[in-house]
Design a protein around this motif. Structure first.
Motif, PDB file in Angstrom:
ATOM      1  N   ARG A 163      -8.287  13.964  -4.684  1.00 32.44           N
ATOM      2  CA  ARG A 163      -9.103  12.697  -3.689  1.00 32.44           C
ATOM      3  C   ARG A 163      -8.941  12.171  -3.639  1.00 32.44           C
ATOM      4  O   ARG A 163      -7.636  11.642  -2.974  1.00 32.44           O
ATOM      5  CB  ARG A 163      -9.362  12.544  -5.100  1.00 32.44           C
ATOM      6  CG  ARG A 163      -9.751  13.264  -6.826  1.00 32.44           C
ATOM      7  CD  ARG A 163     -10.959  14.176  -6.494  1.00 32.44           C
ATOM      8  NE  ARG A 163     -11.678  15.245  -7.350  1.00 32.44           N
ATOM      9  CZ  ARG A 163     -11.142  16.205  -7.661  1.00 32.44           C
ATOM     10  NH1 ARG A 163     -10.711  16.614  -6.093  1.00 32.44           N
ATOM     11  NH2 ARG A 163     -11.892  16.540  -7.934  1.00 32.44           N
ATOM     12  N   TRP A 164      -9.996  10.976  -2.262  1.00 30.93           N
ATOM     13  CA  TRP A 164      -9.708  10.359  -1.549  1.00 30.93           C
ATOM     14  C   TRP A 164     -10.251   9.012  -2.916  1.00 30.93           C
ATOM     15  O   TRP A 164     -11.717   8.699  -3.121  1.00 30.93           O
ATOM     16  CB  TRP A 164     -10.600  10.545  -0.654  1.00 30.93           C
ATOM     17  CG  TRP A 164     -10.918   9.506   0.933  1.00 30.93           C
ATOM     18  CD1 TRP A 164     -11.825   7.996   0.914  1.00 30.93           C
ATOM     19  CD2 TRP A 164      -9.699   8.944   1.443  1.00 30.93           C
ATOM     20  NE1 TRP A 164     -11.111   7.530   2.291  1.00 30.93           N
ATOM     21  CE2 TRP A 164      -9.869   8.067   1.866  1.00 30.93           C
ATOM     22  CE3 TRP A 164      -8.461   9.346   1.413  1.00 30.93           C
ATOM     23  CZ2 TRP A 164      -8.673   6.973   3.016  1.00 30.93           C
ATOM     24  CZ3 TRP A 164      -6.832   9.288   2.385  1.00 30.93           C
ATOM     25  CH2 TRP A 164      -7.069   8.421   3.033  1.00 30.93           C
ATOM     26  N   ILE A 165      -9.562   7.995  -1.811  1.00 34.52           N
ATOM     27  CA  ILE A 165     -10.612   6.347  -2.765  1.00 34.52           C
ATOM     28  C   ILE A 165     -10.143   5.206  -2.001  1.00 34.52           C
ATOM     29  O   ILE A 165      -9.392   5.171  -0.397  1.00 34.52           O
ATOM     30  CB  ILE A 165      -9.509   6.342  -4.048  1.00 34.52           C
ATOM     31  CG1 ILE A 165      -9.427   4.876  -4.353  1.00 34.52           C
ATOM     32  CG2 ILE A 165      -7.888   5.770  -3.720  1.00 34.52           C
ATOM     33  CD1 ILE A 165      -8.739   4.728  -6.233  1.00 34.52           C
ATOM     34  N   GLU A 166     -11.052   4.792  -1.270  1.00 38.86           N
ATOM     35  CA  GLU A 166     -11.339   3.575  -0.830  1.00 38.86           C
ATOM     36  C   GLU A 166     -11.646   2.737  -1.048  1.00 38.86           C
ATOM     37  O   GLU A 166     -12.955   2.218  -1.697  1.00 38.86           O
ATOM     38  CB  GLU A 166     -11.625   4.164  -0.059  1.00 38.86           C
ATOM     39  CG  GLU A 166     -12.177   3.544   2.081  1.00 38.86           C
ATOM     40  CD  GLU A 166     -13.101   3.938   2.471  1.00 38.86           C
ATOM     41  OE1 GLU A 166     -13.823   3.436   3.176  1.00 38.86           O
ATOM     42  OE2 GLU A 166     -13.372   5.039   2.907  1.00 38.86           O
ATOM     43  N   ARG A 167     -11.711   1.114  -0.935  1.00 38.34           N
ATOM     44  CA  ARG A 167     -12.199   0.310  -1.890  1.00 38.34           C
ATOM     45  C   ARG A 167     -11.805   0.127  -2.815  1.00 38.34           C
ATOM     46  O   ARG A 167     -13.448  -0.727  -3.409  1.00 38.34           O
ATOM     47  CB  ARG A 167     -13.556  -0.418  -0.897  1.00 38.34           C
ATOM     48  CG  ARG A 167     -12.910  -1.079   0.597  1.00 38.34           C
ATOM     49  CD  ARG A 167     -13.709  -0.899   1.119  1.00 38.34           C
ATOM     50  NE  ARG A 167     -13.942  -0.644   2.617  1.00 38.34           N
ATOM     51  CZ  ARG A 167     -14.724  -1.960   3.882  1.00 38.34           C
ATOM     52  NH1 ARG A 167     -15.848  -1.740   3.140  1.00 38.34           N
ATOM     53  NH2 ARG A 167     -14.868  -2.345   4.576  1.00 38.34           N
ATOM     54  N   SER A 206      -3.765   0.827  -8.697  1.00 39.23           N
ATOM     55  CA  SER A 206      -4.028  -0.816 -10.373  1.00 39.23           C
ATOM     56  C   SER A 206      -4.601   0.954 -10.734  1.00 39.23           C
ATOM     57  O   SER A 206      -5.079   0.187 -12.255  1.00 39.23           O
ATOM     58  CB  SER A 206      -5.425  -0.576  -8.887  1.00 39.23           C
ATOM     59  OG  SER A 206      -5.389  -2.577  -7.911  1.00 39.23           O
ATOM     60  N   LEU A 207      -5.104   2.384  -9.673  1.00 39.75           N
ATOM     61  CA  LEU A 207      -5.100   3.119 -10.478  1.00 39.75           C
ATOM     62  C   LEU A 207      -3.716   3.633 -11.796  1.00 39.75           C
ATOM     63  O   LEU A 207      -4.315   3.418 -13.151  1.00 39.75           O
ATOM     64  CB  LEU A 207      -6.055   3.922  -9.443  1.00 39.75           C
ATOM     65  CG  LEU A 207      -6.641   5.317 -10.944  1.00 39.75           C
ATOM     66  CD1 LEU A 207      -6.939   6.466 -10.152  1.00 39.75           C
ATOM     67  CD2 LEU A 207      -5.404   6.890 -11.141  1.00 39.75           C
ATOM     68  N   ALA A 257      -7.268 -12.430 -15.663  1.00 37.54           N
ATOM     69  CA  ALA A 257      -7.222 -11.674 -14.357  1.00 37.54           C
ATOM     70  C   ALA A 257      -6.885 -10.507 -14.162  1.00 37.54           C
ATOM     71  O   ALA A 257      -6.930 -10.223 -12.427  1.00 37.54           O
ATOM     72  CB  ALA A 257      -5.420 -12.181 -13.865  1.00 37.54           C
ATOM     73  N   LEU A 258      -6.964  -9.744 -15.387  1.00 38.57           N
ATOM     74  CA  LEU A 258      -6.946  -8.130 -14.844  1.00 38.57           C
ATOM     75  C   LEU A 258      -8.506  -7.583 -13.832  1.00 38.57           C
ATOM     76  O   LEU A 258      -8.035  -6.364 -13.807  1.00 38.57           O
ATOM     77  CB  LEU A 258      -6.134  -7.312 -15.794  1.00 38.57           C
ATOM     78  CG  LEU A 258      -5.199  -7.866 -16.550  1.00 38.57           C
ATOM     79  CD1 LEU A 258      -4.728  -6.824 -17.183  1.00 38.57           C
ATOM     80  CD2 LEU A 258      -4.202  -7.339 -14.547  1.00 38.57           C
ATOM     81  N   ILE A 259      -9.259  -8.462 -14.474  1.00 39.46           N
ATOM     82  CA  ILE A 259     -10.886  -7.636 -13.497  1.00 39.46           C
ATOM     83  C   ILE A 259     -11.284  -8.554 -12.147  1.00 39.46           C
ATOM     84  O   ILE A 259     -10.442  -9.208 -11.317  1.00 39.46           O
ATOM     85  CB  ILE A 259     -11.765  -8.549 -14.734  1.00 39.46           C
ATOM     86  CG1 ILE A 259     -11.488  -8.434 -16.076  1.00 39.46           C
ATOM     87  CG2 ILE A 259     -13.074  -8.318 -14.559  1.00 39.46           C
ATOM     88  CD1 ILE A 259     -12.542  -9.374 -16.570  1.00 39.46           C
ATOM     89  N   SER A 260     -11.806  -7.141 -12.019  1.00 33.42           N
ATOM     90  CA  SER A 260     -11.381  -7.093 -10.308  1.00 33.42           C
ATOM     91  C   SER A 260     -12.061  -8.585 -10.084  1.00 33.42           C
ATOM     92  O   SER A 260     -13.539  -8.947 -10.901  1.00 33.42           O
ATOM     93  CB  SER A 260     -13.171  -5.548  -9.681  1.00 33.42           C
ATOM     94  OG  SER A 260     -11.898  -4.656  -9.954  1.00 33.42           O
ATOM     95  N   LEU A 296      -8.147  -4.740 -11.730  1.00 33.22           N
ATOM     96  CA  LEU A 296      -7.516  -4.949 -10.129  1.00 33.22           C
ATOM     97  C   LEU A 296      -8.886  -4.649  -9.289  1.00 33.22           C
ATOM     98  O   LEU A 296      -9.530  -4.564  -8.261  1.00 33.22           O
ATOM     99  CB  LEU A 296      -6.419  -4.464 -10.580  1.00 33.22           C
ATOM    100  CG  LEU A 296      -5.611  -5.139 -11.615  1.00 33.22           C
ATOM    101  CD1 LEU A 296      -4.112  -4.489 -11.915  1.00 33.22           C
ATOM    102  CD2 LEU A 296      -5.391  -6.465 -11.387  1.00 33.22           C
ATOM    103  N   GLY A 297      -7.912  -3.572  -8.242  1.00 28.60           N
ATOM    104  CA  GLY A 297      -8.403  -3.141  -7.253  1.00 28.60           C
ATOM    105  C   GLY A 297      -9.047  -2.037  -7.344  1.00 28.60           C
ATOM    106  O   GLY A 297      -9.962  -0.831  -6.623  1.00 28.60           O
TER     107      GLY A 297
END
Length: 602
Positions: free
Chosen positions: A584-588, A38-39, A62-65, A12-13
């Protein structure tokens, strides 16, 4: 369940996440759409096989990015490694396939899930969480520990397979039937106090009525035996009397016959004289006529005409000699045979009839005389036997009087036996009626006790209390630690915070309640792992309180791993976080920064 490492690629994301977990609590922050949810869904897929955003395995692609050929999720825990791969064709390869996930995992991965359960589901979940056995056998054991009737427990156990309600209904129906039976026995409406110790009025029965009845029956049997003997004697006496009457009648007839002996002798004499007289008269009426005289005359004539004696042979001379002797004898009695004189036939026939009558009368007289003489002999014998038996003749009146006396004695003993039996029977029936009423009363009490045990306030409440006590205790402790409104699960499985129903809580209040519930479930289940999403619904102070609470919980050893997801503008600085927490920072979809590194650099 302590997580050591999380690696996610193209789910996903979450495109690239490589997250070592050095601290018990990890704050994952990022902007909206950065890949935080998504995580969380990737972790859920790996640990529970929950597809999250698709409903069928055939839709797994559909779950694949977007733009990726495959997805992979890897989680390393202190128990085992979990890895899931999804191919472009949608095929899922799961290393944990076939293993049943822990029942509490869905509730620590999605804290709001517990509040979404129905009351029944929530109760079942808590029973399972705390290992409270809810099978009909376990319920039966609880009823046994309460001291309820074993037989009735055994009868209601099969019905408990349909649930507490079915068992309670059955027990109430059985109690109602027992009340009806009690009323049928007593004729009174059932009442607990009335039925307790109910008894019929006492019966005035003689002491030892049963034994007295037995004695009376024995006495009656003894008299009955005497009576039977006396009746046999009476029968014999009556037969003897009949025999005597017959003998008396016979004697009278014999006396009459014996009295005729002399008269019959006179009749016989007269008949013989008549016979002799008729013979003489017949001879006189015939003169020298008749067949004999005619033969004699013929013989005489024949002898004068015979062949000279010298010319005869021996046989002829013998015959001639015999004929001559016979003629000589006739001549000596009747004279010289003369020519037969003419006879009076009418007179001769009359005399012959008289002779025949005389002969018949004599024969009859001889016969009657023999009968009369035999009667005289039999009469003498009977009179002698009658005299001999006169002294031993039974007295009918005495025997009949004895029979009457014995009959009365027997009847009296039988009446006594009946009276005693009736008295004993009445006492026994009274005792039986009381016993039956008592038994039905006990049935009412026992079935009512089982119905109470199976009611919502009974064993269910007991089990719920067992399930709720440790949970509510832990909720209260955590609420005090976090300085939040205390959360409580009621016996009806309702959730309240500070006394307010869960449905009436604000979004932030619900988040706090869900977080308290998730951490408590994580601790009680032994998972010691929780994922808390949307920390950002709290204000800054609330977020700070939540993080310090989680730090304290981790320090207390109740949580091994906590992942906190929040939509923030930037990652919190290292100095702003309590101990035991890393951010932790997650981006895109990419994990690009940590304040742990910033802290190390500082």
């Amino acid at each position: 369940m302590k997580l050591h490492h999380i690696a996610i690629h193209n789910f996903l994301g979450a495109r690239t996440v490589d997250l070592p977990l050095a601290q018990p609590v990890t704050l994952l922050a990022g902007a909206n759409g950065a890949g935080k949810s998504s995580l969380r869904d990737a972790i859920s897929l790996a640990l529970t096989a929950d597809l999250c955003r698709v409903s069928k395995r055939g839709e797994a692609a559909a779950l694949i990015s977007e733009g990726a050929a495959a997805a992979r999720v890897f989680i390393q825990t202190d128990e085992r490694d979990y890895e899931v791969a999804i191919s472009k064709a949608g095929k899922i390869t799961d290393s944990a396939a076939g293993n049943e996930p822990h029942a509490a995992l869905p509730f620590v991965l999605d804290p709001a899930r517990f509040a979404r359960l129905t009351d029944t589901e929530r109760r079942a979940m808590l029973f399972g969480l705390l290992g409270i056995e809810t099978s009909h056998k376990a319920i039966g054991e609880r009823m046994t520990r309460r001291g309820l009737a074993e037989q009735k427990i055994a009868a209601v156990l099969p019905i408990l397979r349909a649930g507490f309600g079915a068992g309670e209904k059955h027990a109430k129906e059985m109690a109602s039937q027992a009340r009806g039976s009690w009323k049928a026995i007593t004729g009174e409406a059932y009442g607990d106090k009335k039925a307790d110790g109910w008894a019929l009025p006492a019966i005035d029965a003689p002491a030892g009525a049963d034994k007295k009845a037995e004695n009376a029956e024995l006495q009656a049997k003894a008299v009955e035996a005497e009576l039977a003997q006396a009746q046999q004697e009476l029968g014999a006496a009556r037969q003897d009397a009949a025999t005597r009457r017959e003998a008396a009648t016979r004697i009278e007839r014999l006396r009459e016959q014996a009295s005729m002996v002399e008269r019959i002798k006179g009749r016989l004499k007269t008949a013989e004289e008549n016979d002799e007289n008729c013979r003489a008269r017949l001879a006189e009426s015939d003169g020298k006529s008749g067949l004999i005289h005619e033969l004699a005359y013929a013989l005489d004539r024949s002898l004068s005409l015979t062949i000279p004696f010298g010319e005869m042979d021996a046989d002829q001379r013998a015959v001639l000699k015999t004929a001559g002797s016979t003629l000589d004898a006739y001549t000596a009695q009747h004279g010289k045979p003369a020519a037969p004189a003419p006879a009076d036939p009418a007179r001769a026939d009359e005399i012959r009839r008289g002779l025949q009558t005389a002969k018949s009368g004599a024969a009859n007289a001889r016969r009657d005389l023999a009968t009369a003489e035999a009667a005289a002999i039999e009469l003498a014998e009977l009179e002698k036997a009658q005299q001999d038996n006169a002294a031993t003749a039974p007295v009918l009146d005495a025997i009949e009087a004895r029979i009457a006396e014995l009959t009365e004695r027997r009847n009296n003993w039988q009446a006594d036996a009946r009276r005693y039996r009736e008295a004993a029977g009445a006492a026994a029936r009274r005792a039986q009626q009381i016993e039956q009423a008592t038994r039905h009363h006990v049935d009412v009490q026992q079935w009512s006790a089982i119905a109470d045990a199976l009611s919502p306030d009974g064993i269910q409440a007991e089990m719920i209390a067992e399930a709720l006590a440790p949970l509510n205790k832990l909720l209260a402790e955590h609420a005090a630690l976090a300085q939040w409104a205390p959360v409580l699960i009621g016996a009806d499985m309702s959730i309240t915070a500070a006394g307010r129903a869960y449905g009436l809580l604000s979004e932030s209040e619900r988040w706090r309640a869900d977080a308290l519930l998730a951490v408590a479930i994580a601790a009680l289940s032994g998972l010691r792992f929780v994922v808390l999403d949307r920390l950002d619904v709290l204000d800054a102070t609330g977020r700070e309180d939540a993080l310090y609470w989680l730090s304290d919980v981790a320090e207390a050893g109740q949580i091994d791993t906590a992942l906190v997801l929040a939509t923030l503008k930037s990652a919190p600085p290292a100095g702003a976080l309590p101990a035991h927490i890393a951010s932790r920072w997650i981006e895109r979809g990419n994990l690009i920064a940590t304040n742990e590194k910033a802290r190390e650099a500082a």
